[in-house]
Design a protein around this motif. Structure first.
Motif, short mmCIF file in Angstrom:
data_model
loop_
_atom_site.label_atom_id
_atom_site.label_comp_id
_atom_site.label_asym_id
_atom_site.label_seq_id
_atom_site.Cartn_x
_atom_site.Cartn_y
_atom_site.Cartn_z
N UNK A 190 0.80 -1.23 0.09
CA UNK A 190 0.09 0.15 0.19
C UNK A 190 0.73 1.21 0.07
N UNK A 191 1.38 1.46 -1.16
CA UNK A 191 2.29 2.64 -1.48
C UNK A 191 1.63 3.94 -2.26
N UNK A 192 1.15 4.92 -1.49
CA UNK A 192 0.43 5.90 -2.22
C UNK A 192 1.26 6.96 -2.81
N UNK A 193 2.45 7.44 -1.94
CA UNK A 193 3.52 8.45 -2.43
C UNK A 193 4.78 7.94 -1.69
N UNK A 194 5.81 7.95 -2.25
CA UNK A 194 7.39 7.54 -1.80
C UNK A 194 7.99 8.69 -1.36
N UNK A 195 8.55 9.02 -0.28
CA UNK A 195 9.31 10.32 0.29
C UNK A 195 10.68 9.91 -0.03
N UNK A 196 11.21 8.95 0.10
CA UNK A 196 12.75 8.26 -0.10
C UNK A 196 12.98 7.09 0.14
N UNK A 197 13.94 6.54 -0.49
CA UNK A 197 14.45 5.19 -0.53
C UNK A 197 15.93 5.21 -0.22
N UNK A 198 16.33 4.21 0.58
CA UNK A 198 17.89 4.38 0.87
C UNK A 198 18.32 3.00 1.49
N UNK A 199 19.59 2.81 1.52
CA UNK A 199 20.24 1.80 1.99
C UNK A 199 21.07 2.13 3.31
N UNK A 200 20.98 1.23 4.17
CA UNK A 200 21.88 1.54 5.36
C UNK A 200 22.50 0.04 5.66
N UNK A 201 23.41 0.14 6.57
CA UNK A 201 24.05 -1.03 6.59
C UNK A 201 24.43 -0.98 8.39
N UNK A 202 24.84 -2.17 8.74
CA UNK A 202 25.06 -2.42 10.29
C UNK A 202 26.23 -3.45 10.33
N UNK A 203 27.63 -3.04 10.89
CA UNK A 203 28.42 -4.17 10.99
C UNK A 203 28.24 -4.70 12.45
N UNK A 204 28.90 -5.68 12.63
CA UNK A 204 28.87 -6.40 13.94
C UNK A 204 29.47 -5.61 14.70
N UNK A 205 28.51 -5.22 16.03
CA UNK A 205 28.93 -4.46 17.01
C UNK A 205 28.93 -2.87 16.72
N UNK A 206 28.31 -2.56 15.48
CA UNK A 206 28.16 -1.17 15.53
C UNK A 206 26.84 -0.84 15.13
N UNK A 207 26.62 0.38 15.30
CA UNK A 207 25.14 0.76 14.85
C UNK A 207 24.69 0.82 13.48
N UNK A 208 23.49 1.06 13.26
CA UNK A 208 23.20 0.84 11.84
C UNK A 208 23.63 2.45 11.23
N UNK A 209 24.01 2.55 9.88
CA UNK A 209 24.41 3.99 9.49
C UNK A 209 23.94 3.89 8.00
N UNK A 210 23.62 5.20 7.75
CA UNK A 210 23.11 5.62 6.39
C UNK A 210 24.19 5.05 5.38
N UNK A 211 23.82 4.46 4.28
CA UNK A 211 24.86 4.30 3.16
C UNK A 211 24.67 5.34 1.99
N UNK A 212 23.45 5.26 1.68
CA UNK A 212 23.04 6.28 0.27
C UNK A 212 21.58 6.29 0.29
#
Length: 120
Positions: A27-49
Motif C-alpha cells: 500500500x504505497x501511495x507516495x514515496x518520500x525517500x528510499x535508501x540503503x543502510x548497513x550495520x556491521x557487527x558491534x556497530x550501529x546502523x548507518x546510512x549508506x546512500x
C-alpha cells in the motif's frame, strides 16, 4: 502494509563489485525517500546512500566515489552498485522506504537485510 525485499548480497574479494537490489510493494501511495543502510557487527546502523522523491542523492563519506544508488521511480525499486569493495564494507545491508499509504498515514518500512562480506 508495505513489504521491502532486498537481494544481491554475498561474499566477494576486496576490490570486487556487487549490486544490491530492493523492491517495495504493498500500500504505497507516495514515496518520500528510499535508501540503503548497513550495520556491521558491534556497530550501529548507518546510512549508506539515499535518494528522495525530488531526485536528491546523498552518500556516506566512506562510500563516496565507490557506491552508486539508483532508483526506478515507477517500480519503487532501488539498487546500490558497490565498486572497489573493502573489508570494512562488510555488514548487513538494509533497504528502507519512507512514504505515505494515503493522504494522511505515513510509513517507514525496512527489509530483512542482506549480508555483504568482503574478504580475501
Amino acid at each position: 502494509q508495505v513489504q521491502v525485499v532486498e537481494s544481491g548480497g554475498g561474499l566477494v574479494q576486496p576490490g570486487e563489485s556487487l549490486t544490491l537490489s530492493c523492491a517495495a510493494s504493498g500500500n504505497i501511495f507516495r514515496t518520500v525517500a528510499m535508501g540503503w543502510y548497513r550495520q556491521a557487527p558491534g556497530s550501529e546502523r548507518e546510512l549508506v546512500a539515499s535518494t528522495n522523491a525530488g531526485g536528491a542523492i546523498m552518500y556516506a563519506e566512506s562510500v563516496k566515489g565507490r557506491f552508486t544508488i539508483s532508483r526506478l521511480n515507477a517500480m519503487n525499486t532501488v539498487a546500490l552498485q558497490m565498486n572497489s569493495l573493502k573489508p570494512e564494507d562488510t555488514a548487513v545491508y538494509y533497504c528502507n522506504l519512507r512514504g505515505y499509504s494515503d493522504y494522511v498515514n505515513s510509513f517507514d518500512a525496512w527489509g530483512q537485510g542482506t549480508l555483504v562480506t568482503v574478504s580475501s
